[in-house]
Design an enzyme around this catalytic site. Structure first.
Site, mmCIF file in Angstrom:
data_model
loop_
_atom_site.group_PDB
_atom_site.id
_atom_site.type_symbol
_atom_site.label_atom_id
_atom_site.label_comp_id
_atom_site.label_asym_id
_atom_site.label_seq_id
_atom_site.Cartn_x
_atom_site.Cartn_y
_atom_site.Cartn_z
ATOM 1 C CD GLU A 245 -1.905 2.275 1.601
ATOM 2 O OE1 GLU A 245 -1.652 3.152 0.731
ATOM 3 O OE2 GLU A 245 -1.974 2.505 2.797
ATOM 4 C CB CYS A 279 -1.511 7.118 1.720
ATOM 5 S SG CYS A 279 -2.708 6.091 2.597
#
Length: 501
Positions: A245, A279
């Site tokens: 990720e 993010c």
């Protein structure tokens, strides 16, 4: 003479990793730094613990994970204060983060049997003599490398689901947030004292590298795309599966029929929460021409009202990683030098360890402020003729993590066209706290999924079993078949599959 240390920058002193507050420089804690041998020893202990943990079965694991959930919930304020000390983020934001993590632990515990448990599945008419079964078995030991920006929610998204699936976990937290990691492991040990099912190793990047080569059965990494590629390369040496990720450059699309007040509120929070160190935070905003001016006016006013600091009334805290200040400064400077304008903040907004909210307009699409992840409280706002053009520009990036769209009539349609793993309609980042939905990206944002049923399966190996239950009517899997039986197979194939529909 003692060297002056940068506030917030972790360091190793006398064999201990030292964590400090990014705003004040005060020491938060000291933790024994691991080496490759210590990492290997932790994995060896986890190997034995994994067999015991898997042997408990779904019901016993569920009961223990729900007790872990309870410990986290009852001490959430204590956890949030610790997150505040290590990252600088406001306590309120840390509570929201921790609440999401707790919800994920509960969901994984409650749904693991349904998603992963043994089941009978339909057999093919071509092989009707066999009964078919499917189950998902734990890998064994999962290595989790966590980030500093969401030191509770993000690693728990891997840890909670890996544990629910029956694995043991060795966790390497970010060197910026070791105290939070230690706290989580200690709370789990209170409800699972028998075996080291959930362990922690401390250190800098070399410890993370050692974990990838330690013989774990899978690695779950959250961090930058550049580091993710290094993790993947290391795992490739031993064909160790990996979940990545990585970064994002998420966009928000404002259609001409959007509710502007709601859109502005979501945009400011989506772009500025955690000082933009998210993010899946909003970094680019594409606004339909018909509503561009009123949207921008409202946005500047709302963002300008945010308070920056480390006190209890602050909306935005410091930049946790000191080196990120240079990246944010470079992106702002490049945008301004390329013809962009700062309608809020600007070059003077970078005031270490803080960055004031900054909104940039007229920024070229090939500038670093639009193309690269900024990870700060900045937004580029771009006028576009329509939401359709906004989708095109949104997708013109190597990233593909999250995103958002505001539209009364076309929200779902536009969301489906955005090249991203997740999209929020008439909200921002709402998918991250939804336990039933998978979380992850595509392209340079990585691959694999945490959360939801896909997150449980991510930490499991599918195991297929067939069992003979009758004599074969079409003995395809035998050298004893006769030409007549082969002809019968041909006839059945044509009957079952010969039609176009």
């Amino acid at each position: 003479m003692t060297a002056t240390r940068t506030p917030g920058l972790p360091y190793v002193d006398a064999g201990h990793l030292v964590s400090t507050n990014p705003a004040t420089g005060e020491e938060v804690g000291r933790f024994p730094a691991a080496d490759a041998a210590a990492v290997a020893a932790a994995v060896a202990r986890a190997r034995e613990a994994a067999a015991w943990w898997a042997g408990l079965g779904f019901d016993d694991r569920r009961e223990r994970l729900l007790r872990f959930r309870s410990r986290l919930a009852n001490r959430i304020t204590e956890l949030a204060e610790l997150v505040h000390d290590e990252t600088g983020k406001p306590v309120a934001e840390a509570i929201v983060e921790s609440a999401g993590a707790i919800d994920h632990v509960a969901w994984a515990a409650k749904h693991a049997r349904r998603v992963l448990g043994p089941r009978r599945v339909a057999s093919s008419l071509m092989q009707i003599e066999y009964a078919s079964f499917l189950e998902y078995q734990p890998y064994g030991v999962i290595g989790v490398i966590g980030p500093w920006n969401y030191p509770v929610l993000t690693p728990i998204g891997s840890i909670g689901y890996a544990l629910a699936a029956g694995n043991a976990v060795v966790f390497k937290p970010s060197e910026y947030t070791p105290a939070v990691g230690r706290w989580l492991v200690d709370r789990f040990a209170e409800v699972v004292p028998e075996q080291p099912v959930f362990q922690i190793v401390f250190g800098l990047g070399d410890v993370g590298a050692a974990l990838t080569r330690s013989g774990v059965d899978k690695v779950a990494f959250t961090g930058s795309t550049a580091t993710g590629k290094k993790v993947m390369a290391a795992c490739a040496e031993t064909l160790t599966p990996v979940l990545l990720e990585c970064g994002g450059k998420d966009a928000m699309i404002i259609d001409e029929d959007a509710d502007l007040d709601q859109a502005v509120a979501a945009c400011v929070w989506g772009g500025m929460t955690n000082a933009g160190q998210t993010c899946v935070g909003i970094e680019r905003v594409y606004v339909a021409d018909a509503v561009y001016e009123p949207f921008l006016t409202k946005l500047v006013k709302r963002a300008g009202d945010l308070r920056v600091g480390v006190d209890a009334d602050a909306d935005i805290g410091p930049i946790t990683m000191p080196g990120q200040l240079d990246v944010i400064r470079r992106h702002i400077d490049d945008a301004l030098s390329r013809g962009g304008r700062a309608v809020l903040g600007g070059a003077e907004a970078v005031r270490p360890p803080y960055v004031l909210p900054t909104i940039l307009v007229d920024v070229p699409e090939d500038s670093v402020a639009v193309c690269e992840e900024t990870f700060g409280p900045t937004l580029t706002v771009t006028r576009v003729p329509s939401a359709d053009e906004a989708v095109r520009r949104t997708n013109a990036t190597r990233y593909g993590l999250g995103g958002a769209v505001f539209s009364r009539d076309r929200g779902m349609q536009l969301a489906r066209r955005m090249r991203s793993g997740m999209t929020s309609v008439n909200s921002a980042i709402s998918f991250a706290g939804m336990p039933s939905l998978p979380f992850g990206g595509t392209g340079d944002s990585g691959f694999g999924r945490i959360h939801g049923a896909d997150g449980l399966r991510e930490f499991s190996r599918p195991k297929a079993v067939t069992r003979r239950r009758m004599r074969s009517l079409l003995p395809a899997l035998s050298f004893d078949r006769t030409p007549k039986e082969v002809g019968r197979i041909v006839s059945v194939v044509k009957l079952l599959h010969g039609r176009a529909r």
